[in-house]
Every structure is written in structure tokens, then in C-alpha cells.
Design a protein around this motif. Structure first.
Motif, PDB file in Angstrom:
ATOM      1  N   SER A  80     -13.051 -24.582  10.829  1.00  0.00           N
ATOM      2  CA  SER A  80     -11.968 -25.429  11.435  1.00  0.00           C
ATOM      3  C   SER A  80     -12.342 -25.660  12.874  1.00  0.00           C
ATOM      4  O   SER A  80     -12.297 -26.569  13.600  1.00  0.00           O
ATOM      5  CB  SER A  80     -10.789 -24.832  11.495  1.00  0.00           C
ATOM      6  N   ARG A  81     -12.632 -24.565  13.513  1.00  0.00           N
ATOM      7  CA  ARG A  81     -12.919 -24.500  15.111  1.00  0.00           C
ATOM      8  C   ARG A  81     -14.083 -25.293  15.355  1.00  0.00           C
ATOM      9  O   ARG A  81     -14.250 -26.045  16.217  1.00  0.00           O
ATOM     10  CB  ARG A  81     -12.897 -23.059  15.516  1.00  0.00           C
ATOM     11  N   LEU A  82     -15.250 -25.017  14.448  1.00  0.00           N
ATOM     12  CA  LEU A  82     -16.332 -25.952  14.619  1.00  0.00           C
ATOM     13  C   LEU A  82     -16.291 -27.151  14.483  1.00  0.00           C
ATOM     14  O   LEU A  82     -16.939 -28.131  15.273  1.00  0.00           O
ATOM     15  CB  LEU A  82     -17.598 -25.317  13.671  1.00  0.00           C
ATOM     16  N   LEU A  83     -15.534 -27.706  13.631  1.00  0.00           N
ATOM     17  CA  LEU A  83     -15.453 -29.174  13.340  1.00  0.00           C
ATOM     18  C   LEU A  83     -14.533 -29.522  14.531  1.00  0.00           C
ATOM     19  O   LEU A  83     -14.794 -30.731  14.947  1.00  0.00           O
ATOM     20  CB  LEU A  83     -14.531 -29.356  12.091  1.00  0.00           C
ATOM     21  N   ARG A  84     -13.457 -29.092  15.099  1.00  0.00           N
ATOM     22  CA  ARG A  84     -12.987 -29.352  16.195  1.00  0.00           C
ATOM     23  C   ARG A  84     -13.840 -29.599  17.468  1.00  0.00           C
ATOM     24  O   ARG A  84     -13.763 -30.206  18.244  1.00  0.00           O
ATOM     25  CB  ARG A  84     -11.824 -28.343  16.393  1.00  0.00           C
ATOM     26  N   ASP A  85     -14.568 -28.655  17.547  1.00  0.00           N
ATOM     27  CA  ASP A  85     -15.745 -28.445  18.722  1.00  0.00           C
ATOM     28  C   ASP A  85     -16.463 -30.064  18.542  1.00  0.00           C
ATOM     29  O   ASP A  85     -16.799 -30.444  19.592  1.00  0.00           O
ATOM     30  CB  ASP A  85     -16.826 -27.410  18.463  1.00  0.00           C
ATOM     31  N   ILE A  86     -16.661 -30.187  17.349  1.00  0.00           N
ATOM     32  CA  ILE A  86     -17.632 -31.362  17.185  1.00  0.00           C
ATOM     33  C   ILE A  86     -16.755 -32.791  17.597  1.00  0.00           C
ATOM     34  O   ILE A  86     -17.270 -33.500  18.211  1.00  0.00           O
ATOM     35  CB  ILE A  86     -18.120 -31.533  15.791  1.00  0.00           C
ATOM     36  N   GLY A  87     -15.470 -32.545  17.275  1.00  0.00           N
ATOM     37  CA  GLY A  87     -14.756 -33.922  17.561  1.00  0.00           C
ATOM     38  C   GLY A  87     -14.674 -33.849  19.207  1.00  0.00           C
ATOM     39  O   GLY A  87     -14.695 -35.070  19.941  1.00  0.00           O
ATOM     40  N   ILE A  88     -14.282 -32.662  19.968  1.00  0.00           N
ATOM     41  CA  ILE A  88     -14.520 -32.651  21.443  1.00  0.00           C
ATOM     42  C   ILE A  88     -15.492 -33.326  21.941  1.00  0.00           C
ATOM     43  O   ILE A  88     -15.498 -34.327  22.916  1.00  0.00           O
ATOM     44  CB  ILE A  88     -14.126 -31.416  21.718  1.00  0.00           C
TER      45      ILE A  88
ATOM     46  N   VAL B  59     -18.940 -37.767  24.228  1.00  0.00           N
ATOM     47  CA  VAL B  59     -20.270 -38.791  24.235  1.00  0.00           C
ATOM     48  C   VAL B  59     -19.595 -40.275  24.157  1.00  0.00           C
ATOM     49  O   VAL B  59     -20.345 -41.162  24.732  1.00  0.00           O
ATOM     50  CB  VAL B  59     -21.040 -38.538  22.877  1.00  0.00           C
ATOM     51  N   ASN B  60     -18.674 -40.416  23.456  1.00  0.00           N
ATOM     52  CA  ASN B  60     -18.164 -41.944  23.359  1.00  0.00           C
ATOM     53  C   ASN B  60     -17.704 -42.379  24.606  1.00  0.00           C
ATOM     54  O   ASN B  60     -18.149 -43.601  24.912  1.00  0.00           O
ATOM     55  CB  ASN B  60     -16.842 -41.873  22.421  1.00  0.00           C
TER      56      ASN B  60
ATOM     57  N   ALA C  34     -20.968 -27.693  23.489  1.00  0.00           N
ATOM     58  CA  ALA C  34     -19.796 -27.567  22.749  1.00  0.00           C
ATOM     59  C   ALA C  34     -20.025 -26.461  21.679  1.00  0.00           C
ATOM     60  O   ALA C  34     -19.091 -25.336  21.517  1.00  0.00           O
ATOM     61  CB  ALA C  34     -19.510 -28.657  21.947  1.00  0.00           C
ATOM     62  N   PHE C  35     -21.318 -26.353  21.133  1.00  0.00           N
ATOM     63  CA  PHE C  35     -21.428 -25.313  19.990  1.00  0.00           C
ATOM     64  C   PHE C  35     -21.678 -23.929  20.563  1.00  0.00           C
ATOM     65  O   PHE C  35     -21.229 -22.976  20.107  1.00  0.00           O
ATOM     66  CB  PHE C  35     -22.782 -25.479  19.154  1.00  0.00           C
ATOM     67  N   LYS C  36     -22.361 -23.783  22.032  1.00  0.00           N
ATOM     68  CA  LYS C  36     -22.424 -22.596  22.466  1.00  0.00           C
ATOM     69  C   LYS C  36     -21.094 -22.208  23.087  1.00  0.00           C
ATOM     70  O   LYS C  36     -20.788 -20.869  22.726  1.00  0.00           O
ATOM     71  CB  LYS C  36     -23.350 -22.611  23.883  1.00  0.00           C
ATOM     72  N   ALA C  37     -20.165 -22.871  23.369  1.00  0.00           N
ATOM     73  CA  ALA C  37     -19.118 -22.668  23.927  1.00  0.00           C
ATOM     74  C   ALA C  37     -17.934 -22.332  22.878  1.00  0.00           C
ATOM     75  O   ALA C  37     -16.971 -21.279  22.896  1.00  0.00           O
ATOM     76  CB  ALA C  37     -18.222 -23.453  24.778  1.00  0.00           C
ATOM     77  N   GLY C  38     -18.274 -22.813  21.595  1.00  0.00           N
ATOM     78  CA  GLY C  38     -17.081 -22.518  20.611  1.00  0.00           C
ATOM     79  C   GLY C  38     -17.500 -21.187  19.869  1.00  0.00           C
ATOM     80  O   GLY C  38     -16.657 -20.480  19.270  1.00  0.00           O
ATOM     81  N   GLY C  39     -18.870 -20.531  19.772  1.00  0.00           N
ATOM     82  CA  GLY C  39     -19.002 -19.366  19.371  1.00  0.00           C
ATOM     83  C   GLY C  39     -19.231 -19.304  18.109  1.00  0.00           C
ATOM     84  O   GLY C  39     -19.255 -18.114  17.468  1.00  0.00           O
ATOM     85  N   GLU C  40     -19.074 -20.417  17.153  1.00  0.00           N
ATOM     86  CA  GLU C  40     -19.122 -20.330  15.753  1.00  0.00           C
ATOM     87  C   GLU C  40     -20.583 -20.661  15.015  1.00  0.00           C
ATOM     88  O   GLU C  40     -20.661 -20.618  14.052  1.00  0.00           O
ATOM     89  CB  GLU C  40     -18.175 -21.493  15.127  1.00  0.00           C
ATOM     90  N   VAL C  41     -21.399 -21.079  15.932  1.00  0.00           N
ATOM     91  CA  VAL C  41     -22.888 -21.277  15.580  1.00  0.00           C
ATOM     92  C   VAL C  41     -23.787 -20.440  16.403  1.00  0.00           C
ATOM     93  O   VAL C  41     -23.993 -19.944  17.604  1.00  0.00           O
ATOM     94  CB  VAL C  41     -23.207 -22.584  16.233  1.00  0.00           C
ATOM     95  N   CYS C  42     -24.833 -20.040  15.470  1.00  0.00           N
ATOM     96  CA  CYS C  42     -25.942 -18.793  15.771  1.00  0.00           C
ATOM     97  C   CYS C  42     -27.352 -19.545  16.071  1.00  0.00           C
ATOM     98  O   CYS C  42     -28.100 -18.986  16.588  1.00  0.00           O
ATOM     99  CB  CYS C  42     -26.067 -17.837  14.799  1.00  0.00           C
ATOM    100  N   ALA C  43     -27.313 -20.924  15.700  1.00  0.00           N
ATOM    101  CA  ALA C  43     -28.398 -21.644  15.980  1.00  0.00           C
ATOM    102  C   ALA C  43     -28.412 -23.102  15.726  1.00  0.00           C
ATOM    103  O   ALA C  43     -27.583 -23.523  14.990  1.00  0.00           O
ATOM    104  CB  ALA C  43     -29.705 -20.961  15.024  1.00  0.00           C
TER     105      ALA C  43
ATOM    106  N   TYR D 112     -22.329 -19.707  11.125  1.00  0.00           N
ATOM    107  CA  TYR D 112     -22.794 -21.090  10.701  1.00  0.00           C
ATOM    108  C   TYR D 112     -24.160 -21.489  11.678  1.00  0.00           C
ATOM    109  O   TYR D 112     -24.155 -21.099  12.609  1.00  0.00           O
ATOM    110  CB  TYR D 112     -21.695 -22.226  10.941  1.00  0.00           C
ATOM    111  N   VAL D 113     -25.012 -22.458  11.072  1.00  0.00           N
ATOM    112  CA  VAL D 113     -26.044 -22.994  11.754  1.00  0.00           C
ATOM    113  C   VAL D 113     -25.588 -24.791  11.695  1.00  0.00           C
ATOM    114  O   VAL D 113     -25.253 -25.084  10.754  1.00  0.00           O
ATOM    115  CB  VAL D 113     -27.464 -22.980  11.210  1.00  0.00           C
ATOM    116  N   VAL D 114     -26.034 -25.271  12.663  1.00  0.00           N
ATOM    117  CA  VAL D 114     -25.817 -26.794  12.739  1.00  0.00           C
ATOM    118  C   VAL D 114     -27.156 -27.614  12.859  1.00  0.00           C
ATOM    119  O   VAL D 114     -27.782 -27.224  13.952  1.00  0.00           O
ATOM    120  CB  VAL D 114     -24.807 -27.227  13.851  1.00  0.00           C
ATOM    121  N   ALA D 115     -27.470 -28.622  12.171  1.00  0.00           N
ATOM    122  CA  ALA D 115     -28.464 -29.413  12.225  1.00  0.00           C
ATOM    123  C   ALA D 115     -27.756 -30.748  12.640  1.00  0.00           C
ATOM    124  O   ALA D 115     -26.919 -31.373  12.094  1.00  0.00           O
ATOM    125  CB  ALA D 115     -29.410 -29.515  10.961  1.00  0.00           C
ATOM    126  N   MET D 116     -28.479 -31.430  13.729  1.00  0.00           N
ATOM    127  CA  MET D 116     -27.645 -32.800  14.178  1.00  0.00           C
ATOM    128  C   MET D 116     -28.992 -33.689  14.748  1.00  0.00           C
ATOM    129  O   MET D 116     -30.153 -33.293  15.177  1.00  0.00           O
ATOM    130  CB  MET D 116     -26.914 -32.298  15.156  1.00  0.00           C
TER     131      MET D 116
END
Ligand code: P6P
Length: 337
Positions: free
Chosen positions: A25-33, A38-39, A78-87, A109-113
Motif C-alpha cells: 500500500s505504501r509503495l503504491l502511494r509512493d508511486i502516486g506521489i 512528474v506530471n 520516491a522508492f528510496k525514501a519510501g523504504g519498501e524497495v530493495c532494488a 519488493y523490487v520495482v522495474a520501470m
């Protein structure tokens, strides 16, 4: 209609995952922020040149960056600040970005983007998008490794895209349907605007860069001619719609019905689009919306991944349309030998 924000929706749906403790949930919110930030920059893209009339530095004294570099940095921060992602794996970075900080020591979690897909269209004011894919880490602890990304698309925990268009929308799935949120600038929130998105089984839009026609596989050539034939029973000829920005083409087809094809060409003998952070997340979304995603003879999400920036051909969209295209590919596959 009562406004439901992305944050409220995520919390409400968290109960879909009894074992989740809120990290996704926090990770998805970080993506929204990050998407909102970016928008804001994408929506004044044309002005960046004016603001940055001193060349590399704009009137606020900030370094004027190419927007895809800016977007990449925003999502990484955002991913670094959120703390939910390790790579993180990004279209903008040759190698993965391992994250090994105090705040991320329990990251799951890991995120590819692709932080800004279609970014060449920015200068001509065409919609662009961010595409993301989330996996549970397979490594045990510490910073994530490249092996955390060598997972089939079927292993994705969540995936989605943000389209920076006439409106800014976030569309994502966690494997329980697809939901679309539109950014309301007046309150700075993504609000649920397209609940439980389903793509029509059939459509009359085909999206392919016909400039590469001569070099397409025979099955694709035959399918394109099929789309152009007169046949009232099957609502043909179909309409050709190709923006050249995948997120924009695929978002339109998701809603109206349609097929997007990026086949092999001589310039891209393995296809152009990337499996990890373009095709797999888009495949997850379309399958969850009732569509099909194939490489021309195999389900995209079942393809083995061996390289971070691996390319694949892509046939994506309304199930009945993709099935017809795949029939042509099957029928003419010998012609390719
Ligand atoms: P072409 C953008 O570069 C992209 O990855 C997709 O978003 C888009 O659909 C495609 O490539 C456009 O490629 O070769 O038709 O210009």
C-alpha cells in the motif's frame, strides 16, 4: 458521486491481502506521489526551455534536465525514501539500482520501470507515460540483486502505468482487476474514475507502425490486410490509430477495444519493446481487464527473462482481435523460415 482517493482505495483494498502489513500500500502511494511531481513538470514541458533561457539552469536556479532523466530521478528518490524497495530496474539505467539503507532493510519488493515511455513525444506535446512492475524480492536480505528481476511476468505482485495526457491517470492492478484514477489538480489527489476496467472483447482499432510493413512477419502483413478489408459482419475495415507513444495507444485501446502490435522488424529483430518494464506490466493490466498479451506465439507473462533490457515482440489488446492476429501468425509461421 463520492470522491474516493487513491490512498483511500488502497487502504480499502488492503484487506484483499490478509498477510499484507501495508508495505505494498505504501509503495503504491509512493508511486502516486512521484507521478504527481512528474506530471507537474511534464505539463509545463514546453515552458522548460523558456524557464531555462540561461541554457542549462532555469530561473529557479535549478538545472534544466531532460524530462525522462527528471522522471527517473523522481521515482528513484520516491522508492528510496519510501523504504519498501530493495532494488530498482529502469529503462534509463544499464544496471539495477541496489538499495541498501537503514530504512529499506526490511524491504520486500523490487520495482522495474520505464520512467517516461515515449519521451521523444514530449517536445510535440503528445501524451507520454510511466510504466511500472512490482515483484516480491527472491533474495533474502540486504540490497536486491539482478536475480530479483529474473522472474516471469506471472510473478508480478502489482503493475500499472501513469499517463500524462489531456488528464493525468494512474491505472494499476494487484491481480484483482484493474482500476483507473484521474488526478484532480484542484485537490492534488488521484481519484477513482474508472473502477474495475474491462477491455471490450472486440474492437475496431489496430495500432502498428505500418512504416515498417515491408519488414513485418508474413502473419502480421496478412493481419493488417485483414483489418483493411471490407466486411460488414466483422465491422471492417478497422481504424488505424498509432500515436507512437505506447502508453497512450494502449490506454485508448484498453478503453475502446483494439489491438496494439509491435512485431519484429529488421531494425528490431527481437521486437522493440522491453519485456521486464514495458510488456510484462502492460500484459498484466490487459489480462486483468480481460484482454490477451502475446509475443506472437506465447503468452508474454510466461516468457523466461534472462536479461534486464530483453526485448520481445508484442501483440496486446482485445481478446478476439489478438486471437485473429495470432491465427495469422500461426498460419504463416513457415513463411518466416
Ligand atoms: P516506433 C516509444 O519509444 C515506444 O517504446 C512505445 O511507447 C511506442 O509505441 C513505440 O516505441 C514507438 O516506436 O518505432 O513506432 O517509433
Amino acid at each position: 458521486m463520492k470522491v474516493k482517493t487513491l490512498g483511500q482505495f488502497i487502504i480499502e483494498k488492503q484487506s484483499d491481502f490478509p498477510y499484507a502489513k501495508g508495505e505494498l500500500s505504501r509503495l503504491l502511494r509512493d508511486i502516486g506521489i512521484a507521478g504527481k511531481i512528474v506530471n507537474r513538470e511534464v505539463s509545463k514541458a514546453g515552458l522548460v526551455e523558456i524557464l531555462g533561457e540561461t541554457g542549462e539552469v532555469n530561473v529557479q536556479g535549478e538545472k534544466v534536465k531532460k524530462l525522462d532523466v527528471f522522471a527517473n530521478e523522481q521515482f528513484i528518490a520516491a522508492f528510496k525514501a519510501g523504504g519498501e524497495v530493495c532494488a530498482i530496474a529502469s529503462e534509463e539505467n544499464d544496471d539495477i539500482i541496489p538499495i541498501d539503507s537503514e530504512i529499506s532493510k526490511n524491504a520486500k519488493y523490487v520495482v522495474a520501470m520505464d520512467p517516461l515511455d515515449g519521451s521523444s513525444n514530449i517536445d510535440v506535446n503528445v501524451s507520454v507515460g510511466t510504466i511500472f512492475s512490482i515483484y516480491r524480492r527472491t533474495s533474502l536480505s540486504g540490497a536486491g540483486t539482478i536475480n530479483d528481476f529474473m522472474q516471469r511476468g506471472t510473478e508480478q505482485v502489482a503493475a500499472g502505468y501513469i499517463i500524462y495526457g489531456s488528464s493525468c491517470m494512474l491505472v494499476y492492478t494487484t491481480g484483482k482487476g484493474v482500476n483507473g484514477f484521474t488526478l484532480d489538480p484542484s485537490i492534488g489527489e488521484f481519484c477513482l474514475s474508472h473502477p474495475n476496467m474491462r477491455t471490450p472483447q472486440n474492437g475496431n482499432v489496430y495500432s502498428v507502425n505500418e512504416g515498417n510493413y515491408l519488414h513485418f512477419p508474413t502473419g502480421v502483413k496478412k493481419y493488417i490486410k485483414y483489418c483493411q478489408e471490407e466486411d460488414k459482419a466483422t465491422n471492417r475495415p478497422f481504424s488505424s490509430r498509432y500515436i507512437g507513444s505506447g502508453v497512450a495507444d494502449i490506454h485508448r485501446n484498453l478503453i475502446t477495444g483494439g489491438i496494439y502490435i509491435y512485431p519484429t522488424t529488421t531494425k528490431s529483430p527481437k521486437g522493440k519493446l522491453r519485456l521486464l518494464y514495458e510488456c510484462n506490466p502492460l500484459a498484466f493490466i490487459l489480462e486483468q481487464a480481460g484482454g490477451i498479451a502475446s509475443n506472437g506465439n506465447k503468452r508474454i507473462m510466461e516468457l523466461d527473462i534472462t536479461e534486464l533490457h530483453q526485448r520481445t515482440p508484442l501483440f496486446l489488446g482485445s481478446s478476439e482481435m489478438v486471437k485473429v492476429a495470432l491465427d495469422f501468425m500461426e498460419k504463416y509461421k513457415e513463411a518466416e523460415v
